[in-house]
Every structure is written in C-alpha cells, then in structure tokens.
Write a protein that holds these residues in place. Structure first.
Motif, PDB file in Angstrom:
ATOM      1  N   PRO A 173     -16.843 -20.151  -3.614  1.00 27.58           N
ATOM      2  CA  PRO A 173     -18.307 -20.186  -3.491  1.00 27.58           C
ATOM      3  C   PRO A 173     -18.753 -19.417  -2.250  1.00 27.58           C
ATOM      4  CG  PRO A 173     -17.453 -22.359  -4.041  1.00 27.58           C
ATOM      5  CD  PRO A 173     -16.259 -21.509  -3.731  1.00 27.58           C
ATOM      6  N   GLY A 174     -19.881 -18.748  -2.366  1.00 20.61           N
ATOM      7  CA  GLY A 174     -20.399 -17.914  -1.282  1.00 20.61           C
ATOM      8  C   GLY A 174     -20.157 -16.437  -1.516  1.00 20.61           C
ATOM      9  N   MET A 175     -19.181 -16.112  -2.381  1.00 20.03           N
ATOM     10  CA  MET A 175     -18.951 -14.707  -2.713  1.00 20.03           C
ATOM     11  C   MET A 175     -20.074 -14.217  -3.613  1.00 20.03           C
ATOM     12  SD  MET A 175     -14.824 -14.695  -3.481  1.00 20.03           S
ATOM     13  CE  MET A 175     -14.682 -12.916  -3.635  1.00 20.03           C
ATOM     14  N   THR A 176     -20.383 -12.932  -3.516  1.00 20.88           N
ATOM     15  CA  THR A 176     -21.394 -12.356  -4.397  1.00 20.88           C
ATOM     16  C   THR A 176     -20.763 -12.027  -5.748  1.00 20.88           C
ATOM     17  OG1 THR A 176     -20.996 -10.048  -3.783  1.00 20.88           O
ATOM     18  CG2 THR A 176     -22.550 -11.327  -2.410  1.00 20.88           C
ATOM     19  N   GLU A 177     -21.613 -11.829  -6.728  1.00 22.15           N
ATOM     20  CA  GLU A 177     -21.118 -11.438  -8.043  1.00 22.15           C
ATOM     21  C   GLU A 177     -20.318 -10.146  -7.957  1.00 22.15           C
ATOM     22  OE1 GLU A 177     -24.667 -13.303 -10.890  1.00 22.15           O
ATOM     23  OE2 GLU A 177     -24.646 -11.150 -10.430  1.00 22.15           O
ATOM     24  N   ARG A 178     -20.778  -9.229  -7.142  1.00 21.77           N
ATOM     25  CA  ARG A 178     -20.068  -7.951  -7.039  1.00 21.77           C
ATOM     26  C   ARG A 178     -18.686  -8.140  -6.399  1.00 21.77           C
ATOM     27  NH1 ARG A 178     -19.678  -2.543  -4.833  1.00 21.77           N
ATOM     28  NH2 ARG A 178     -20.255  -1.098  -6.507  1.00 21.77           N
ATOM     29  N   ALA A 213     -23.393 -15.603 -12.043  1.00 18.74           N
ATOM     30  CA  ALA A 213     -23.401 -16.828 -11.247  1.00 18.74           C
ATOM     31  C   ALA A 213     -24.764 -17.503 -11.362  1.00 18.74           C
ATOM     32  CB  ALA A 213     -23.109 -16.512  -9.786  1.00 18.74           C
ATOM     33  N   GLY A 214     -24.756 -18.814 -11.567  1.00 20.57           N
ATOM     34  CA  GLY A 214     -26.010 -19.568 -11.607  1.00 20.57           C
ATOM     35  C   GLY A 214     -26.977 -19.023 -12.630  1.00 20.57           C
ATOM     36  N   LYS A 244     -26.632 -11.345  -5.424  1.00 15.91           N
ATOM     37  CA  LYS A 244     -26.588 -12.721  -5.932  1.00 15.91           C
ATOM     38  C   LYS A 244     -25.258 -13.367  -5.567  1.00 15.91           C
ATOM     39  CE  LYS A 244     -26.893 -16.525  -8.254  1.00 15.91           C
ATOM     40  NZ  LYS A 244     -27.439 -17.702  -7.550  1.00 15.91           N
ATOM     41  N   ALA A 245     -25.329 -14.438  -4.774  1.00 16.60           N
ATOM     42  CA  ALA A 245     -24.129 -15.183  -4.384  1.00 16.60           C
ATOM     43  C   ALA A 245     -23.888 -16.338  -5.352  1.00 16.60           C
ATOM     44  CB  ALA A 245     -24.264 -15.710  -2.967  1.00 16.60           C
ATOM     45  N   TRP A 246     -22.631 -16.702  -5.474  1.00 20.08           N
ATOM     46  CA  TRP A 246     -22.253 -17.891  -6.241  1.00 20.08           C
ATOM     47  C   TRP A 246     -22.312 -19.089  -5.296  1.00 20.08           C
ATOM     48  CZ3 TRP A 246     -16.623 -19.527  -7.497  1.00 20.08           C
ATOM     49  CH2 TRP A 246     -16.629 -20.634  -8.351  1.00 20.08           C
ATOM     50  N   ASN A 247     -23.320 -19.908  -5.471  1.00 20.79           N
ATOM     51  CA  ASN A 247     -23.582 -21.003  -4.546  1.00 20.79           C
ATOM     52  C   ASN A 247     -22.968 -22.316  -5.020  1.00 20.79           C
ATOM     53  OD1 ASN A 247     -25.258 -19.406  -2.785  1.00 20.79           O
ATOM     54  ND2 ASN A 247     -26.846 -19.530  -4.372  1.00 20.79           N
ATOM     55  N   ALA A 248     -22.759 -23.227  -4.075  1.00 23.94           N
ATOM     56  CA  ALA A 248     -22.247 -24.561  -4.397  1.00 23.94           C
ATOM     57  C   ALA A 248     -23.168 -25.219  -5.423  1.00 23.94           C
ATOM     58  CB  ALA A 248     -22.165 -25.406  -3.141  1.00 23.94           C
ATOM     59  N   GLY A 249     -22.554 -25.912  -6.390  1.00 20.21           N
ATOM     60  CA  GLY A 249     -23.338 -26.594  -7.413  1.00 20.21           C
ATOM     61  C   GLY A 249     -23.819 -25.674  -8.524  1.00 20.21           C
ATOM     62  N   VAL A 404     -13.173 -24.590 -14.849  1.00 17.43           N
ATOM     63  CA  VAL A 404     -12.270 -24.566 -13.689  1.00 17.43           C
ATOM     64  C   VAL A 404     -13.105 -24.766 -12.427  1.00 17.43           C
ATOM     65  CG1 VAL A 404     -10.658 -23.183 -12.335  1.00 17.43           C
ATOM     66  CG2 VAL A 404     -10.603 -23.076 -14.845  1.00 17.43           C
ATOM     67  N   CYS A 405     -12.771 -25.779 -11.656  1.00 19.88           N
ATOM     68  CA  CYS A 405     -13.534 -26.082 -10.424  1.00 19.88           C
ATOM     69  C   CYS A 405     -12.905 -25.371  -9.220  1.00 19.88           C
ATOM     70  CB  CYS A 405     -13.561 -27.579 -10.180  1.00 19.88           C
ATOM     71  SG  CYS A 405     -14.509 -28.481 -11.448  1.00 19.88           S
ATOM     72  N   VAL A 406     -13.765 -24.753  -8.417  1.00 22.40           N
ATOM     73  CA  VAL A 406     -13.314 -24.040  -7.220  1.00 22.40           C
ATOM     74  C   VAL A 406     -14.135 -24.553  -6.049  1.00 22.40           C
ATOM     75  CG1 VAL A 406     -13.092 -21.782  -6.117  1.00 22.40           C
ATOM     76  CG2 VAL A 406     -12.787 -21.973  -8.599  1.00 22.40           C
ATOM     77  N   GLU A 407     -13.466 -25.062  -5.029  1.00 22.65           N
ATOM     78  CA  GLU A 407     -14.160 -25.631  -3.855  1.00 22.65           C
ATOM     79  C   GLU A 407     -14.005 -24.722  -2.642  1.00 22.65           C
ATOM     80  OE1 GLU A 407     -13.800 -29.971  -3.350  1.00 22.65           O
ATOM     81  OE2 GLU A 407     -12.449 -29.919  -5.071  1.00 22.65           O
TER      82      GLU A 407
END
Length: 407
Positions: A173-178, A213-214, A244-249, A404-407
C-alpha cells in the motif's frame, strides 16, 4: 547457416488446414478455397508471421505468397509452397504455377483487410467473386489441439504464480498504480512472459493490462471490459496512473494477460490493502459471489452447452442475489458478456453472451470474468482461463481465487 527458433509440427498444420476446409464448406458454400491476409492468421496456418497472403485451396497444397521475409518463412514453416510475390494481380498466376489455380468463387478473410486494400483486391482480381470466409477460420481456431493446450497450460501456470504468489511479495500500500505496473512487468518477464499481447477486435489495444486501485476500478472506460482504469494518459488509457496511489482499505485489481509462444491466458487478481479482517462485508460478499458464479459456470461449460446459456444463468444469479446493478460493470462500464474465447488473441470466439448459440466443444479455451463494481470502493471479482472438457471447464490459471491481502 540459420535455424528456426521453433516450428509448428507439420501434422498440426495439416489438422488446421483440414478443419478450416471442413468449416468452409458450410460457411462459404461453393468457394474453392480461402485467401488469408492477416499476419497472425497466416502464422496460425503456416508457422511463420509472413508478410503476404496464404491461399488455402479446398483441394491441393496451400501456397504462401511472401512480400518480405521469404528466407525466414522458409526456415520457420513446414509448407512446401512458399513463393515471392509483389502484387495482388500476380496471385492467380502464382497459384496456377504450383498446381492450385484460383476458382471463380473465392472465400477471403475480410477482417484481415482494410477497406482500401479490399477495394484494391477487387480491382486487381475483377474476374473473381469474393465471399466472406472469416467464420470458417474463427471456428477452426476456437477449438485448440492438445499441442496448443500444452502451451496454454504452461502459460497459465506461470500466470497464476506471478499474480498470486510473486507480485504480492513486491507490492505494498502507498505505491502508485504506475509503480505497481512496473513491478508486474518485472515479475512477468522474469517468469517467461514474451511481452506482446494481441487483440483482434478492431481498434482494441492491450499493453500489460489494467492496474486499478480503489475507485479506478469504476473509472469511465472505453475498453470493452468491465474493469475501469485511469491508465497512463488519455492517449494511453491502459496500465496504471502515476497520480493514483493504492491506499489502505482499498482493493487493487490487476487484469493482466500472460503470453508464452504466442498463446495467451487471461486472469484478474484482486488484492486488499490491509489485514483480512479489515475487508468490509460488502466487498467480501461481492467477491464471494463472483467466485461462485465462475465455478458454477465452469461446471456447466460442457460440450453441447451454448455460451448464451452460461451468460443468461449468470445474469439470473446476479439478479437473484442483489448484484445486478454492479455485475459486469457499474453504469456505462457494464458490458453485455461474461467472458470470451482466448488463444493467439485475447478476445477470441466465442463470447459468453446472448446470441452465441453454437454449442461449446471440448478443447475450447474460455476466459470467464465475473466482476462486481461497488460504488465508492472499486471493483472486485475474478477472471481465469479455462479449458473445456467433457466434465466441465477446468481452470488452467490456478485454483485459489481469493483476495490476497497485503499489509
């Protein structure tokens, strides 16, 4: 001095020629043979990506007429008749010279020609009658041989390993789609992906796939699929957006193809940014429904069942379980199909949709992609590639379809 990198066995080519001729009898009655123009179809029928034309007569040996690359064609193809040519007007003479003259009525793969080239062909060969023969080759390609299926199974194994096992170890989480897109490319290439994905629908393109993401999963899309995507840019509405970042939740949906030796598998894997316990009930329910639909349709997909029956069943189940609104896309993203054939192209015959009433056959390869768009959340669901067998369709892209869950 040179050797071919690989060859399609001559027996496999003969099987394809015979099957195509058989289908041509009903698709284009009275046609004395088939002219094939597109390079991918030429490859399928000859084993080389020839720049030219293939003449497949109903009787006699095929003739591959090559404009550029004749030395490579002769290295790669098991055909006996591979000859140079410059103009469409040369073709009747060439065919006659090798003992397979053009008849009065000729079938052609018209989707392999632009309008301009089609008009040129008719002008150059005005003494001949041309009829559409596309569906004969479409039906031939739809049923894979064991030789083809072995390649697709290998592709599917690598595909599942990459998306389900390897990529989750390299994204967070926090990485961008790119950034996630670049990780996907790296993992895929490391595992034998050969880079080029092919689509046959006019104007459609594929580059890696969708990284959504999201709420990107519901972003307005012009691509003929249910998963929305922001993409790189309006000029490249594919892959993933750097802003666009992949955010928590949030869910992350990767709808990405894999290719080995020209054959492709299609698969969508959904990830969750957070612990398994943090997945909301509506997301869990929607994803679970998609798995149930995929598995039920796969069990039904036996020889003799029609694609339309599978599609109507999925629609009925979505309505019954309260998922009709987001099933196969939200709003304008909704698509009128549940899946599609796959092989040398991502989008092959048949579509799992209304009006596709020709029964399935053993050996067909299908991508089933039930998905649900959730307002304000994104899209969840599955896509896997299946091989149709007498006991139902069997997944060749893995057997664990969970988030698949990624923390």
């Amino acid at each position: 001095m040179f050797e071919s990198l690989a060859q399609i066995p001559v027996e496999e080519l003969q099987r394809r020629h015979d099957a195509c001729r058989k289908h041509l009898e009903s698709v284009a009655p009275g046609a004395g043979g088939l002219l094939i123009f597109s390079r991918l179809n030429i490859y399928y029928m000859t084993g080389t990506m020839g720049q030219g034309v293939l003449w497949l007569p109903m009787q006699g040996k095929p003739v591959l007429m090559i404009r550029k690359g004749i030395e490579r064609a002769r290295l790669e193809s098991g055909l006996g008749n591979i000859v140079p040519f410059k103009s469409y007007s040369d073709m009747p003479g060439i065919a006659a010279e090798v003992g397979c003259p053009f008849p009065k009525r000729i079938a052609a793969i018209m989707s392999g020609l632009t309008w301009n080239l089609g008009m040129l062909l008719q002008a150059k060969l005005g003494d001949y009658e041309f009829v559409a023969g596309d569906h004969a080759l479409t039906l031939t390609r739809a049923v894979k041989s064991e030789w083809e299926l072995r390649t697709m199974r290998l592709c599917g194994e690598r595909h599942h390993c990459s998306l389900f096992e390897l990529i989750p170890r390299r994204i967070r989480p926090g990485m961008t789609e790119r950034e996630i897109s670049h990780v996907c490319w790296q993992v895929f290439f490391e595992n034998g992906h050969q880079g080029l994905l092919r689509m046959q629908a006019h104007g459609e393109e594929a580059f890696l796939g969708h990284v959504s993401a999201g709420d990107s999963g519901n972003y307005p899309s012009s691509f003929n699929g249910p998963l929305g995507v922001r993409g790189e840019h309006p000029a490249i509405p594919l892959m993933g957006y750097a802003g666009k970042a992949w955010n928590a939740g949030e869910p992350l949906a990767l709808d990405i193809g894999f290719v080995v030796d020209g054959y492709q598998t299609d698969k969508t894997q959904v990830y969750w940014a957070g612990a398994e316990s943090s997945i909301p009930d509506n997301v869990r329910r929607a994803h679970g429904f998609c798995i149930e639909i995929q598995n039920s349709v796969a069990a039904m997909a036996k020889p003799g069942v029609t694609p339309e029956e599978l599609y109507l069943f999925s629609q009925s189940e979505a309505e019954k379980h309260g998922f009709a609104e987001g099933f196969m896309g939200l709003g304008d993203n909704k698509v009128p199909f549940l899946g599609h054939g796959i092989g040398l192209n991502i989008d092959e015959y048949p579509a799992i949709a209304r009006k596709f009433t020709q029964p399935l056959e053993a050996g067909m390869a299908l991508a089933l992609e039930p998905k649900v768009g959730i307002e304000g959340v994104g899209m969840v669901g599955v896509e896997n590639t299946f091989e149709v067998t007498d006991s139902g369709a069997k997944s060749i892209t893995g057997d664990d379809f969970s988030i698949v869950c990624v923390e």
